[in-house]
Write a protein that holds these residues in place. Sequence first.
Motif, PDB file in Angstrom:
ATOM      1  N   GLY A   1     -32.358 -48.912  26.524  1.00 48.44           N
ATOM      2  CA  GLY A   1     -31.281 -49.534  27.291  1.00 48.44           C
ATOM      3  C   GLY A   1     -31.792 -50.680  28.141  1.00 48.44           C
ATOM      4  O   GLY A   1     -32.988 -50.969  28.158  1.00 48.44           O
ATOM      5  N   GLY A   2     -30.892 -51.343  28.830  1.00 50.37           N
ATOM      6  CA  GLY A   2     -31.283 -52.448  29.697  1.00 50.37           C
ATOM      7  C   GLY A   2     -31.624 -53.697  28.904  1.00 50.37           C
ATOM      8  O   GLY A   2     -31.481 -53.752  27.687  1.00 50.37           O
ATOM      9  N   GLY A   3     -32.102 -54.716  29.617  1.00 45.23           N
ATOM     10  CA  GLY A   3     -32.394 -55.992  28.975  1.00 45.23           C
ATOM     11  C   GLY A   3     -33.862 -56.325  28.910  1.00 45.23           C
ATOM     12  O   GLY A   3     -34.241 -57.401  28.439  1.00 45.23           O
ATOM     13  N   GLU A   4     -34.736 -55.427  29.389  1.00 46.68           N
ATOM     14  CA  GLU A   4     -36.168 -55.695  29.398  1.00 46.68           C
ATOM     15  C   GLU A   4     -36.942 -54.507  28.853  1.00 46.68           C
ATOM     16  O   GLU A   4     -36.534 -53.355  29.004  1.00 46.68           O
ATOM     17  CB  GLU A   4     -36.656 -55.991  30.827  1.00 46.68           C
ATOM     18  N   ALA A   5     -38.091 -54.829  28.225  1.00 47.17           N
ATOM     19  CA  ALA A   5     -39.004 -53.784  27.760  1.00 47.17           C
ATOM     20  C   ALA A   5     -40.130 -53.676  28.774  1.00 47.17           C
ATOM     21  O   ALA A   5     -40.696 -54.684  29.192  1.00 47.17           O
ATOM     22  CB  ALA A   5     -39.562 -54.146  26.384  1.00 47.17           C
ATOM     23  N   PHE A   6     -40.447 -52.458  29.187  1.00 43.20           N
ATOM     24  CA  PHE A   6     -41.540 -52.281  30.142  1.00 43.20           C
ATOM     25  C   PHE A   6     -42.021 -50.832  30.142  1.00 43.20           C
ATOM     26  O   PHE A   6     -41.351 -49.936  29.597  1.00 43.20           O
ATOM     27  CB  PHE A   6     -41.108 -52.675  31.557  1.00 43.20           C
ATOM     28  N   TYR A   7     -43.190 -50.634  30.761  1.00 40.62           N
ATOM     29  CA  TYR A   7     -43.704 -49.286  30.997  1.00 40.62           C
ATOM     30  C   TYR A   7     -43.924 -49.139  32.488  1.00 40.62           C
ATOM     31  O   TYR A   7     -44.475 -50.035  33.134  1.00 40.62           O
ATOM     32  CB  TYR A   7     -45.023 -49.060  30.252  1.00 40.62           C
ATOM     33  N   SER A   8     -43.502 -48.042  33.051  1.00 39.67           N
ATOM     34  CA  SER A   8     -43.677 -47.776  34.479  1.00 39.67           C
ATOM     35  C   SER A   8     -44.813 -46.766  34.660  1.00 39.67           C
ATOM     36  O   SER A   8     -44.624 -45.576  34.390  1.00 39.67           O
ATOM     37  CB  SER A   8     -42.391 -47.207  35.084  1.00 39.67           C
ATOM     38  N   PRO A   9     -46.001 -47.218  35.100  1.00 38.85           N
ATOM     39  CA  PRO A   9     -47.110 -46.281  35.308  1.00 38.85           C
ATOM     40  C   PRO A   9     -46.814 -45.234  36.391  1.00 38.85           C
ATOM     41  O   PRO A   9     -47.198 -44.079  36.263  1.00 38.85           O
ATOM     42  CB  PRO A   9     -48.270 -47.187  35.741  1.00 38.85           C
TER      43      PRO A   9
ATOM     44  N   VAL B   1     -41.393 -45.207  29.322  1.00 37.18           N
ATOM     45  CA  VAL B   1     -41.229 -46.464  28.578  1.00 37.18           C
ATOM     46  C   VAL B   1     -39.747 -46.780  28.513  1.00 37.18           C
ATOM     47  O   VAL B   1     -38.914 -45.879  28.348  1.00 37.18           O
ATOM     48  CB  VAL B   1     -41.795 -46.307  27.143  1.00 37.18           C
ATOM     49  N   GLN B   2     -39.417 -48.055  28.645  1.00 36.63           N
ATOM     50  CA  GLN B   2     -38.032 -48.480  28.443  1.00 36.63           C
ATOM     51  C   GLN B   2     -38.014 -49.684  27.514  1.00 36.63           C
ATOM     52  O   GLN B   2     -38.793 -50.628  27.691  1.00 36.63           O
ATOM     53  CB  GLN B   2     -37.353 -48.840  29.756  1.00 36.63           C
ATOM     54  N   VAL B   3     -37.151 -49.619  26.513  1.00 39.20           N
ATOM     55  CA  VAL B   3     -37.004 -50.699  25.530  1.00 39.20           C
ATOM     56  C   VAL B   3     -35.517 -50.959  25.320  1.00 39.20           C
ATOM     57  O   VAL B   3     -34.740 -50.007  25.215  1.00 39.20           O
ATOM     58  CB  VAL B   3     -37.669 -50.321  24.179  1.00 39.20           C
ATOM     59  N   PRO B   4     -35.077 -52.234  25.285  1.00 39.26           N
ATOM     60  CA  PRO B   4     -33.668 -52.527  25.018  1.00 39.26           C
ATOM     61  C   PRO B   4     -33.230 -51.948  23.674  1.00 39.26           C
ATOM     62  O   PRO B   4     -34.061 -51.655  22.810  1.00 39.26           O
ATOM     63  CB  PRO B   4     -33.631 -54.061  24.991  1.00 39.26           C
ATOM     64  N   PRO B   5     -31.938 -51.794  23.464  1.00 31.99           N
ATOM     65  CA  PRO B   5     -31.458 -51.268  22.169  1.00 31.99           C
ATOM     66  C   PRO B   5     -31.802 -52.221  21.030  1.00 31.99           C
ATOM     67  O   PRO B   5     -32.006 -53.420  21.234  1.00 31.99           O
ATOM     68  CB  PRO B   5     -29.946 -51.152  22.371  1.00 31.99           C
ATOM     69  N   GLN B   6     -31.869 -51.681  19.835  1.00 32.42           N
ATOM     70  CA  GLN B   6     -32.283 -52.483  18.672  1.00 32.42           C
ATOM     71  C   GLN B   6     -31.370 -53.680  18.440  1.00 32.42           C
ATOM     72  O   GLN B   6     -31.818 -54.720  17.961  1.00 32.42           O
ATOM     73  CB  GLN B   6     -32.336 -51.597  17.416  1.00 32.42           C
ATOM     74  N   MET B   7     -30.105 -53.552  18.779  1.00 29.63           N
ATOM     75  CA  MET B   7     -29.174 -54.663  18.542  1.00 29.63           C
ATOM     76  C   MET B   7     -29.524 -55.892  19.392  1.00 29.63           C
ATOM     77  O   MET B   7     -29.056 -56.995  19.125  1.00 29.63           O
ATOM     78  CB  MET B   7     -27.738 -54.216  18.826  1.00 29.63           C
ATOM     79  N   ALA B   8     -30.355 -55.717  20.409  1.00 31.65           N
ATOM     80  CA  ALA B   8     -30.749 -56.839  21.265  1.00 31.65           C
ATOM     81  C   ALA B   8     -31.827 -57.706  20.621  1.00 31.65           C
ATOM     82  O   ALA B   8     -32.138 -58.783  21.129  1.00 31.65           O
ATOM     83  CB  ALA B   8     -31.253 -56.308  22.603  1.00 31.65           C
ATOM     84  N   PHE B   9     -32.392 -57.250  19.509  1.00 32.75           N
ATOM     85  CA  PHE B   9     -33.471 -57.976  18.839  1.00 32.75           C
ATOM     86  C   PHE B   9     -32.928 -58.706  17.612  1.00 32.75           C
ATOM     87  O   PHE B   9     -32.219 -58.109  16.796  1.00 32.75           O
ATOM     88  CB  PHE B   9     -34.584 -57.009  18.418  1.00 32.75           C
TER      89      PHE B   9
END
Length: 297
Positions: free
Chosen positions: A173-181, A186-194
Amino acid sequence: MAKHNVERQSLYSEVTSRISAELEEGRLPWVQPWDSAACGCTMPHNAGTARRYSGINVLILWAEVIGRGFASQRWLTYRQAEAAGGHVRRGEKGTIICYADRFTPKAEAETARGEDREARQVAFLKRFTVFNVDQCDGLPEDFTAAVASADPVLAIVEVDALIAASGARFNIGGGEAFYSPSHDFVQVPPQMAFHEPINWFRTALHELGHWVGHSSRLDRDQTGRFGSEAYAKEELVAEMAAAFTCASLGIAPTVRHSDYIASWLSVLRGDEKAIFRAASQASKAADYLLALVGEGK
């Protein structure tokens, strides 16, 4: 200064200078133009032992495959080619790779025993010259036979299986991919965003490259704030970890995180061993991820 120390420093400097030059041109050594390459994107390996090369040697050998138009990712030493019944063609130029390890000098071991302490180890870097099987004649067919390309659908299935097997908190979800230590997710936008669906999987592996570095797993320094040297180093490791994992699964690592090039250049200019350490950590991260689905060496 001893000859082997001069050679070691020369190799560190030589490889770092080459990679820095690539970055200055805006090219990432782990993101090669695989679409136009003569061979498929896989990890380089030794044709005699089938062992995959790791760390900095992956970048060195990938660059040679692309730059010299080789159709294979398989390599041999001169002696291995002869032992297999073939030979390196006259006039062919080999590629220098290296092996890094540590050892305890005999005198240091004896001194440490006398002082009742742990012996200090000394790092060493040994050079090897290897040749692509394309540079050899007379090798057995199993050394030179074309390797079947990975099925792209199965490669995606493997990434899905890897994500599930990791047990990572993986939010979509969301608009950004990131990892929060700090929160270990892990957070990755939905596949339709790519624009290209495969880029979702490449991005997922990049973020899992960070996830592996958590203190409960491979314990890398992930305390750096955005823009800091520590942050740039961690991004460099995750970038290469994703590339190595992608290639191992048959996915060309073409997602570019070029925003960090200036930071990476600063790190490399300040420490000629930095790219060696980062590539080594990236290999460990990729091996960790691949072991989740039974892939690897």
